[in-house]
Design a protein around this motif. Sequence first.
Motif, PDB file in Angstrom:
ATOM      1  N   THR A  81      45.651  59.529  53.658  1.00  0.00           N
ATOM      2  CA  THR A  81      45.626  59.093  55.386  1.00  0.00           C
ATOM      3  C   THR A  81      45.414  59.485  56.808  1.00  0.00           C
ATOM      4  O   THR A  81      44.769  60.467  57.179  1.00  0.00           O
ATOM      5  CB  THR A  81      44.928  57.498  55.648  1.00  0.00           C
ATOM      6  OG1 THR A  81      44.562  56.733  54.775  1.00  0.00           O
ATOM      7  CG2 THR A  81      44.774  56.963  56.843  1.00  0.00           C
ATOM      8  N   ILE A  82      47.115  59.612  56.535  1.00  0.00           N
ATOM      9  CA  ILE A  82      47.411  60.538  57.178  1.00  0.00           C
ATOM     10  C   ILE A  82      47.732  62.490  57.378  1.00  0.00           C
ATOM     11  O   ILE A  82      47.203  62.877  57.648  1.00  0.00           O
ATOM     12  CB  ILE A  82      49.085  60.452  56.909  1.00  0.00           C
ATOM     13  CG1 ILE A  82      49.703  59.408  57.693  1.00  0.00           C
ATOM     14  CG2 ILE A  82      49.865  61.898  57.864  1.00  0.00           C
ATOM     15  CD1 ILE A  82      50.816  58.791  57.418  1.00  0.00           C
ATOM     16  N   LEU A  84      44.626  63.259  55.814  1.00  0.00           N
ATOM     17  CA  LEU A  84      42.913  63.617  56.297  1.00  0.00           C
ATOM     18  C   LEU A  84      43.479  63.290  57.320  1.00  0.00           C
ATOM     19  O   LEU A  84      42.093  64.895  57.972  1.00  0.00           O
ATOM     20  CB  LEU A  84      42.707  62.695  55.870  1.00  0.00           C
ATOM     21  CG  LEU A  84      40.567  62.537  55.922  1.00  0.00           C
ATOM     22  CD1 LEU A  84      40.240  64.363  55.703  1.00  0.00           C
ATOM     23  CD2 LEU A  84      40.093  61.244  55.715  1.00  0.00           C
ATOM     24  N   VAL A  85      43.638  63.226  58.177  1.00  0.00           N
ATOM     25  CA  VAL A  85      44.088  62.983  59.864  1.00  0.00           C
ATOM     26  C   VAL A  85      44.492  64.234  59.400  1.00  0.00           C
ATOM     27  O   VAL A  85      43.701  64.990  60.620  1.00  0.00           O
ATOM     28  CB  VAL A  85      44.597  61.734  60.578  1.00  0.00           C
ATOM     29  CG1 VAL A  85      44.843  61.804  62.387  1.00  0.00           C
ATOM     30  CG2 VAL A  85      43.472  60.637  60.372  1.00  0.00           C
ATOM     31  N   LEU A  88      42.016  67.636  59.701  1.00  0.00           N
ATOM     32  CA  LEU A  88      40.975  67.190  60.417  1.00  0.00           C
ATOM     33  C   LEU A  88      41.526  68.234  61.410  1.00  0.00           C
ATOM     34  O   LEU A  88      40.584  69.059  62.444  1.00  0.00           O
ATOM     35  CB  LEU A  88      40.688  66.300  60.733  1.00  0.00           C
ATOM     36  CG  LEU A  88      40.145  65.924  59.227  1.00  0.00           C
ATOM     37  CD1 LEU A  88      39.020  64.582  58.817  1.00  0.00           C
ATOM     38  CD2 LEU A  88      38.592  67.015  58.732  1.00  0.00           C
ATOM     39  N   VAL A  89      42.787  67.420  62.307  1.00  0.00           N
ATOM     40  CA  VAL A  89      43.425  67.270  64.033  1.00  0.00           C
ATOM     41  C   VAL A  89      44.167  69.058  63.900  1.00  0.00           C
ATOM     42  O   VAL A  89      43.178  69.694  64.585  1.00  0.00           O
ATOM     43  CB  VAL A  89      43.937  66.215  63.763  1.00  0.00           C
ATOM     44  CG1 VAL A  89      45.139  66.913  65.413  1.00  0.00           C
ATOM     45  CG2 VAL A  89      43.047  64.889  64.265  1.00  0.00           C
TER      46      VAL A  89
END
Length: 132
Positions: A81-82, A84-85, A88-89
């Motif tokens: 999850t980290i 992926l974020v 993207l960021v």
Amino acid sequence: MATRPRDAALGSGLGRVLLLVYGTFALSASARALVQITTHFSEAPLAYLLSAFAGLVYIAATVGLARGGPRGRMIALVSCTIELVGVLVIGTLSIVDGVAFPDATVWSDFGAGYGYVPLVLPFIGLWWIWKR
């Protein structure tokens, strides 16, 4: 023969391929960051620290997938999850504000320097974790 809990099988089947890819990224991102930080940190400190952070995330995901079980599953889930974020960021920021990223990170331009694998990998990893 004892049966393994469903979560313990994170590292089997496709999970073995994910372990290989995450392990490779853990090694490459960490080594790249180490070289960048020790040789020319002042040129792009943000980018190099983000590469080191990405390396740590890949290490944690590898450990979680390899460990399996409820704890390993949670480690892998949080790490993916980290990741992926982060991709993207950082991918968006590196395109919008290229001046802030004078040198590439693993997640710059959505992982273009790594064949966009960093963009696709967390989706596959999260899917695998939820599937198992």
